[in-house]
Design a protein around this motif. Structure first.
Motif, short mmCIF file in Angstrom:
data_model
loop_
_atom_site.label_atom_id
_atom_site.label_comp_id
_atom_site.label_asym_id
_atom_site.label_seq_id
_atom_site.Cartn_x
_atom_site.Cartn_y
_atom_site.Cartn_z
N UNK A 138 0.84 -1.20 0.00
CA UNK A 138 0.00 0.00 0.00
C UNK A 138 0.88 1.26 0.00
N UNK A 139 1.88 1.26 0.87
CA UNK A 139 2.75 2.42 0.96
C UNK A 139 3.50 2.68 -0.34
N UNK A 140 4.01 1.62 -0.96
CA UNK A 140 4.76 1.76 -2.20
C UNK A 140 3.86 2.27 -3.32
N UNK A 141 2.64 1.75 -3.38
CA UNK A 141 1.70 2.18 -4.43
C UNK A 141 1.26 3.61 -4.19
N UNK A 142 1.03 3.96 -2.94
CA UNK A 142 0.65 5.33 -2.59
C UNK A 142 1.74 6.31 -3.02
N UNK A 143 2.99 5.95 -2.79
CA UNK A 143 4.09 6.84 -3.18
C UNK A 143 4.12 7.05 -4.69
N UNK A 144 3.77 6.04 -5.44
CA UNK A 144 3.74 6.19 -6.89
C UNK A 144 2.71 7.23 -7.31
N UNK A 145 1.58 7.30 -6.58
CA UNK A 145 0.54 8.27 -6.96
C UNK A 145 0.98 9.71 -6.74
N UNK A 146 2.07 9.91 -6.00
CA UNK A 146 2.57 11.26 -5.73
C UNK A 146 3.71 11.66 -6.66
N UNK A 147 4.00 10.80 -7.62
CA UNK A 147 5.07 11.10 -8.56
C UNK A 147 4.64 12.18 -9.55
N UNK A 148 5.61 12.71 -10.27
CA UNK A 148 5.34 13.76 -11.26
C UNK A 148 4.63 13.18 -12.48
N UNK A 149 3.99 14.02 -13.28
CA UNK A 149 3.33 13.53 -14.49
C UNK A 149 4.31 12.78 -15.41
N UNK A 150 5.53 13.28 -15.48
CA UNK A 150 6.52 12.65 -16.36
C UNK A 150 6.81 11.21 -15.93
N UNK A 151 6.89 10.99 -14.63
CA UNK A 151 7.15 9.64 -14.12
C UNK A 151 5.92 8.76 -14.31
N UNK A 152 4.75 9.29 -14.05
CA UNK A 152 3.53 8.51 -14.12
C UNK A 152 3.24 8.02 -15.54
N UNK A 153 3.46 8.84 -16.54
CA UNK A 153 3.15 8.41 -17.91
C UNK A 153 4.13 7.36 -18.41
N UNK A 154 5.29 7.25 -17.76
CA UNK A 154 6.27 6.23 -18.15
C UNK A 154 6.23 4.99 -17.26
N UNK A 155 5.34 5.00 -16.29
CA UNK A 155 5.27 3.91 -15.32
C UNK A 155 4.90 2.58 -15.98
N UNK A 156 5.62 1.53 -15.61
CA UNK A 156 5.29 0.19 -16.08
C UNK A 156 4.21 -0.35 -15.15
N UNK A 157 2.97 0.02 -15.41
CA UNK A 157 1.89 -0.36 -14.50
C UNK A 157 1.68 -1.87 -14.50
N UNK A 158 1.93 -2.52 -15.62
CA UNK A 158 1.75 -3.97 -15.68
C UNK A 158 2.58 -4.68 -14.62
#
Length: 292
Positions: free
Chosen positions: A145-165
């Motif tokens: 939960x903590x790791x996923x929550x931290x991802x939601x606080x990343x910048x737009x640039x990081x989020x659009x490149x995230x390997x969500x799979x």
């Protein structure tokens, strides 16, 4: 800040889920713009991705919100962003909207798609932390939960490149373990000769009336239009199960694992359908029992 509502231990997972509920008043109509709609039984019109719905008003509200089903937009009534809309609008982009700052529109819509999936994972992780039987994996669930929550606080640039799979695969393995622990008691009580694994099964229109599905795995099952009237789904894992137009009058979904409100909204139940008190009865369900 939204993230503050999600801090704490498994004992406050209900509060975490409260922070993952959609607040349309703090969003910029992202679900009415970002995704594509295909004209169907769920949507009255075609709409390409990135184009505002014809019903979206200048204040980012839906002009036919109270009549969506009657006007052919039932698909909108069962969509849940799990709070991703306001997170993107108010946190990721700090209150800037795609109308006033059109240069961020395309990126914002892409970020919303990623954020919505991350928030859905957070919702399921929070629910897993409410399952008493899953206590052996609480520590791992908390860390995920903590790791996923931290991802939601990343910048737009990081989020659009995230390997969500990759993120989903890791979290899903943990959710599956929690599910197996929660369903174990029901499995022990059932007749072992009865099938209980329906993961990803095509059960569209299936006759499951009165079926004993206690503790069954219906993960990702296609139950569109299935007859589940009077079925016992207590403790069944229904994560990702498609219940559109499924008949669930008289069905018992009390304690169904990973059941979400939009699944109930998509199904056809009535006053005799049972579910946990954390859910609300969909407005389109009749107040009286339907003929069986």
């Amino acid at each position: 800040m939204l993230v503050e509502a999600w801090r704490g231990s498994g004992a406050v997972s209900g509060e975490r889920q409260q922070g993952l509920r959609a607040d349309c008043g703090r969003c910029f109509g992202l679900c009415c713009v970002a995704p594509a709609f295909a004209e169907s039984a769920d949507f009255a019109v075609d709409k390409p991705a990135g184009r505002p719905c014809v019903n979206l008003k200048g204040d980012f509200r839906c002009g036919i919100h109270s009549e969506l089903r009657e006007r052919g937009f039932s698909g909108c009534t069962v969509f849940d962003c799990f709070g991703a809309g306001q997170k993107v609008a108010q946190v990721t982009y700090g209150g800037r909207d795609w109308r006033r700052v059109p240069g961020i529109a395309s990126e914002m819509f892409d970020v919303f798609a990623v954020m919505r999936q991350l928030h859905e994972l957070l919702w399921y992780l929070a629910e897993a932390l409410t399952l008493d039987a899953a206590r052996p994996v609480y520590g791992e669930l908390e860390r995920a939960f903590g790791a996923t929550e931290r991802l939601t606080l990343e910048s737009p640039e990081v989020l659009v490149r995230l390997d969500f799979g990759a993120v989903r695969q890791e979290v899903n393995a943990l959710l599956l373990r929690a599910s197996e622990l929660a369903r174990a008691e029901f499995q022990r009580k059932k007749d072992r000769r009865r099938k209980s694994d329906f993961r990803g099964a095509d059960l569209m229109g299936a006759d499951l009336k009165g079926a004993d599905l206690r503790g069954a795995s219906l993960r990702g099952a296609y139950l569109i239009g299935a007859d589940l009237r009077g079925a016992d789904l207590r403790g069944a894992d229904v994560i990702g199960a498609d219940l559109r137009a499924a008949k669930i009058a008289g069905a018992d979904l009390t304690g169904a694992v990973f059941l979400i409100q939009s699944q109930l909204d998509a199904a056809n139940g009535d006053a005799t359908t049972k579910f946990s008190p954390s859910f609300r009865r969909p407005a389109h369900w009749p107040d009286v029992s339907q003929p069986k």
